[in-house]
Design a protein around this motif. Structure first.
Motif: not given
Length: 87
Positions: A58-59, A80, A55, A61-66
């Motif tokens: 996951d978080a 994290t 998890r 990777l989402d933040e990097r995408q942002r």
């Protein structure tokens, strides 16, 4: 005359030797005991359980995408913090 105590005692040297032996017997691919994972075919059975999801990754990777469109996204440092729910 100066008498110095050795930096490492017998117990320290024994632990370091044990660690070196343990490292030398690890498989560079799976990390298991090299004697187990390279045994003759038919001598061992290898099962691969289903993957688990991290998890935190996951978080991350989402933040990097942002931030992918920000200036110099490669220079951003992410970390994290994992918080366990109480109760």
């Amino acid at each position: 005359m100066t008498v110095r105590e050795p930096e490492f005692g017998d117990d320290d040297r024994a632990w370091m030797a044990a660690l070196a032996y343990w490292r030398d017997t690890r498989c560079p691919l799976c990390g298991g005991d090299i004697r187990d994972c390279t045994g003759p075919e038919g001598e061992i059975t290898v099962k691969v359980p289903p993957p688990r999801r991290c998890r935190a990754t996951d978080a991350l990777l989402d933040e990097r995408q942002r931030y992918k469109d920000s200036p110099k996204p490669g220079a951003l440092l992410f970390r994290t913090e994992v918080h366990r729910r109480r109760g």
